[in-house]
Motif scaffolding. Structure first.
Motif, PDB file in Angstrom:
ATOM      1  N   PHE A  59      29.229  33.794  35.578  1.00 15.05           N
ATOM      2  CA  PHE A  59      29.834  32.475  35.731  1.00 15.05           C
ATOM      3  C   PHE A  59      31.350  32.552  35.650  1.00 15.05           C
ATOM      4  O   PHE A  59      32.063  31.927  36.448  1.00 15.05           O
ATOM      5  N   VAL A  60      31.860  33.323  34.697  1.00 16.27           N
ATOM      6  CA  VAL A  60      33.305  33.495  34.567  1.00 16.27           C
ATOM      7  C   VAL A  60      33.891  34.072  35.853  1.00 16.27           C
ATOM      8  O   VAL A  60      34.940  33.635  36.338  1.00 16.27           O
ATOM      9  N   GLY A  61      33.196  35.076  36.401  1.00 10.84           N
ATOM     10  CA  GLY A  61      33.665  35.661  37.651  1.00 10.84           C
ATOM     11  C   GLY A  61      33.684  34.652  38.786  1.00 10.84           C
ATOM     12  O   GLY A  61      34.634  34.598  39.583  1.00 10.84           O
ATOM     13  N   ALA A  62      32.645  33.833  38.868  1.00  9.01           N
ATOM     14  CA  ALA A  62      32.554  32.839  39.929  1.00  9.01           C
ATOM     15  C   ALA A  62      33.649  31.779  39.811  1.00  9.01           C
ATOM     16  O   ALA A  62      34.196  31.324  40.823  1.00  9.01           O
ATOM     17  N   VAL A  63      33.973  31.385  38.590  1.00  5.54           N
ATOM     18  CA  VAL A  63      35.042  30.396  38.368  1.00  5.54           C
ATOM     19  C   VAL A  63      36.379  30.942  38.863  1.00  5.54           C
ATOM     20  O   VAL A  63      37.135  30.254  39.570  1.00  5.54           O
ATOM     21  N   ALA A  64      36.684  32.181  38.483  1.00  5.90           N
ATOM     22  CA  ALA A  64      37.947  32.785  38.896  1.00  5.90           C
ATOM     23  C   ALA A  64      37.990  32.997  40.406  1.00  5.90           C
ATOM     24  O   ALA A  64      39.020  32.757  41.062  1.00  5.90           O
ATOM     25  N   ALA A  65      36.865  33.438  40.980  1.00  6.75           N
ATOM     26  CA  ALA A  65      36.811  33.679  42.423  1.00  6.75           C
ATOM     27  C   ALA A  65      36.997  32.385  43.208  1.00  6.75           C
ATOM     28  O   ALA A  65      37.694  32.359  44.232  1.00  6.75           O
ATOM     29  N   ALA A  66      36.384  31.302  42.742  1.00  9.37           N
ATOM     30  CA  ALA A  66      36.536  30.004  43.416  1.00  9.37           C
ATOM     31  C   ALA A  66      37.986  29.528  43.359  1.00  9.37           C
ATOM     32  O   ALA A  66      38.523  29.007  44.345  1.00  9.37           O
ATOM     33  N   ALA A  67      38.620  29.699  42.193  1.00  3.51           N
ATOM     34  CA  ALA A  67      40.022  29.300  42.058  1.00  3.51           C
ATOM     35  C   ALA A  67      40.907  30.110  43.007  1.00  3.51           C
ATOM     36  O   ALA A  67      41.832  29.573  43.632  1.00  3.51           O
ATOM     37  N   TYR A  68      40.617  31.394  43.125  1.00  4.67           N
ATOM     38  CA  TYR A  68      41.387  32.256  44.025  1.00  4.67           C
ATOM     39  C   TYR A  68      41.162  31.855  45.480  1.00  4.67           C
ATOM     40  O   TYR A  68      42.113  31.783  46.272  1.00  4.67           O
ATOM     41  N   ALA A  69      39.903  31.590  45.832  1.00  2.00           N
ATOM     42  CA  ALA A  69      39.600  31.134  47.188  1.00  2.00           C
ATOM     43  C   ALA A  69      40.270  29.794  47.471  1.00  2.00           C
ATOM     44  O   ALA A  69      40.748  29.543  48.584  1.00  2.00           O
ATOM     45  N   GLY A  70      40.327  28.930  46.460  1.00  2.00           N
ATOM     46  CA  GLY A  70      41.009  27.654  46.612  1.00  2.00           C
ATOM     47  C   GLY A  70      42.494  27.827  46.846  1.00  2.00           C
ATOM     48  O   GLY A  70      43.106  27.094  47.639  1.00  2.00           O
ATOM     49  N   ARG A  71      43.056  28.801  46.178  1.00  2.00           N
ATOM     50  CA  ARG A  71      44.482  29.074  46.357  1.00  2.00           C
ATOM     51  C   ARG A  71      44.783  29.530  47.790  1.00  2.00           C
ATOM     52  O   ARG A  71      45.866  29.300  48.314  1.00  2.00           O
ATOM     53  N   LYS A  72      43.809  30.168  48.427  1.00  2.00           N
ATOM     54  CA  LYS A  72      43.956  30.628  49.808  1.00  2.00           C
ATOM     55  C   LYS A  72      43.411  29.610  50.812  1.00  2.00           C
ATOM     56  O   LYS A  72      43.263  29.916  51.996  1.00  2.00           O
ATOM     57  N   ASN A  73      43.086  28.404  50.299  1.00  2.00           N
ATOM     58  CA  ASN A  73      42.576  27.306  51.129  1.00  2.00           C
ATOM     59  C   ASN A  73      41.264  27.654  51.827  1.00  2.00           C
ATOM     60  O   ASN A  73      40.979  27.173  52.931  1.00  2.00           O
ATOM     61  N   LYS A  74      40.453  28.473  51.159  1.00  2.00           N
ATOM     62  CA  LYS A  74      39.137  28.821  51.694  1.00  2.00           C
ATOM     63  C   LYS A  74      38.072  27.815  51.257  1.00  2.00           C
ATOM     64  O   LYS A  74      37.050  27.676  51.912  1.00  2.00           O
ATOM     65  N   MET A  75      38.308  27.149  50.136  1.00  2.00           N
ATOM     66  CA  MET A  75      37.379  26.170  49.580  1.00  2.00           C
ATOM     67  C   MET A  75      38.097  25.437  48.461  1.00  2.00           C
ATOM     68  O   MET A  75      39.228  25.786  48.103  1.00  2.00           O
ATOM     69  N   ALA A  76      37.464  24.423  47.887  1.00  2.00           N
ATOM     70  CA  ALA A  76      38.049  23.731  46.732  1.00  2.00           C
ATOM     71  C   ALA A  76      38.006  24.652  45.524  1.00  2.00           C
ATOM     72  O   ALA A  76      36.958  25.217  45.199  1.00  2.00           O
ATOM     73  N   GLY A  77      39.136  24.837  44.863  1.00  2.00           N
ATOM     74  CA  GLY A  77      39.216  25.791  43.766  1.00  2.00           C
ATOM     75  C   GLY A  77      38.354  25.448  42.572  1.00  2.00           C
ATOM     76  O   GLY A  77      38.032  26.316  41.766  1.00  2.00           O
ATOM     77  N   SER A  78      37.985  24.184  42.439  1.00  2.00           N
ATOM     78  CA  SER A  78      37.157  23.748  41.309  1.00  2.00           C
ATOM     79  C   SER A  78      35.669  23.769  41.633  1.00  2.00           C
ATOM     80  O   SER A  78      34.839  23.407  40.806  1.00  2.00           O
ATOM     81  N   ASP A  79      35.324  24.200  42.831  1.00  2.00           N
ATOM     82  CA  ASP A  79      33.938  24.172  43.301  1.00  2.00           C
ATOM     83  C   ASP A  79      33.178  25.399  42.811  1.00  2.00           C
ATOM     84  O   ASP A  79      33.377  26.507  43.321  1.00  2.00           O
TER      85      ASP A  79
END
Length: 271
Positions: A59-79
């Motif tokens: 879960f921790v990994g997924a949270v960080a990965a989503a935030a990183y993807a959000g930073r690159k405008n790949k998805m919402a960072g909080s998703d």
């Protein structure tokens, strides 16, 4: 701690990111229930001890990965519900794997220090804050605009939440006292999140209530105290969700904050 476990933690962080944090968490609940069944029938706790409980990794990994993807405008960072498979972004998976390792190492050391706290929840909280500040790049406090306030709708939702938390905590308190398994309610709540991915329009997130009620039931051997702490958990959860995890760029896990806070009180002063 071995290189094999560290490599496994990297893989867990990648996998949790690939399928999404919430889905990875549901798998945790399924494995925990399987572990409970085996423990109660055979006395073997291997699945519970070594496999089932891994939010500090996947879960921790997924949270960080989503935030990183959000930073690159790949998805919402909080998703944390959407699998990062849809992004096809290798960098996000690597970030997830790195945070999976950090989560494993952090929880390993925290759990050896004898703190009276749920160290898995504490690890999720610490790395959620790190993710928010370093990757999400936003404030720890929810950012409301215009006439929006964190108290909007509170008068309606609060009584409703108190009632369902009370009822659920009474059930959990009974089950925990009968079985001696503090986190059996937590596991059921984790599995129940699968309904978030069905046609059901809304479904309660309840594992903070069931885990805190479970800790209280064991500490006090009382269904009444389980109910009391379950209600406290839902009140704290509502406050944290509205003030730290709404309109933000990364996910700071409300249930983990509540479990860490309440377990600190219960496990330090009453057990």
């Amino acid at each position: 701690m071995t290189i094999i476990l560290i490599l496994a933690a990297f893989g867990g962080g990648v996998f949790g990111s690939l399928i999404g944090g919430t889905i990875a968490f549901i798998f945790t609940g399924i494995l925990a229930l399987l572990g409970f069944a085996i423990l109660l029938t055979t006395g073997d706790s291997m699945i519970l001890d070594k496999i089932a409980f891994g939010p500090q990794v996947a879960f921790v990994g997924a949270v960080a990965a989503a935030a990183y993807a959000g930073r690159k405008n790949k998805m919402a960072g909080s998703d944390v519900m959407s699998p990062l498979f849809v992004t096809k972004d290798a960098g996000s998976l690597v970030v997830g794997g790195i945070f999976g390792v950090v989560g494993y190492v952090m929880n390993y050391f925290l759990s050896t220090k004898g703190f009276g706290i749920d160290t898995i929840a504490l690890t999720v909280v610490i790395l959620g804050i790190v993710t928010r500040l370093l990757i999400g790049g936003s404030s720890l406090i929810s950012q409301y605009v215009g006439n929006e306030k964190w108290t909007n709708g509170l008068k309606t939702e609060l009584p409703f939440n108190v009632i369902w938390a009370l009822g659920l905590s009474l059930i959990v308190g009974f089950a925990v006292i009968e079985t001696g398994l503090a986190n059996i309610g937590w596991a059921i709540s984790a599995v129940s999140l699968i309904f978030l991915f069905t046609t059901v329009k809304a479904f309660p997130v309840s594992h903070h209530v069931t885990m805190v009620a479970g800790y209280a039931a064991i500490a006090f051997n009382s269904i009444y105290m389980a109910a009391l702490f379950g209600v406290i958990a839902v009140l704290l959860g509502e406050f944290f969700q509205r003030t730290t995890n709404t309109k933000v760029k990364s996910h700071l896990d409300m249930p983990a904050v509540v479990i860490a806070s309440c377990s600190l009180v219960i496990l330090t002063f009453f057990q």
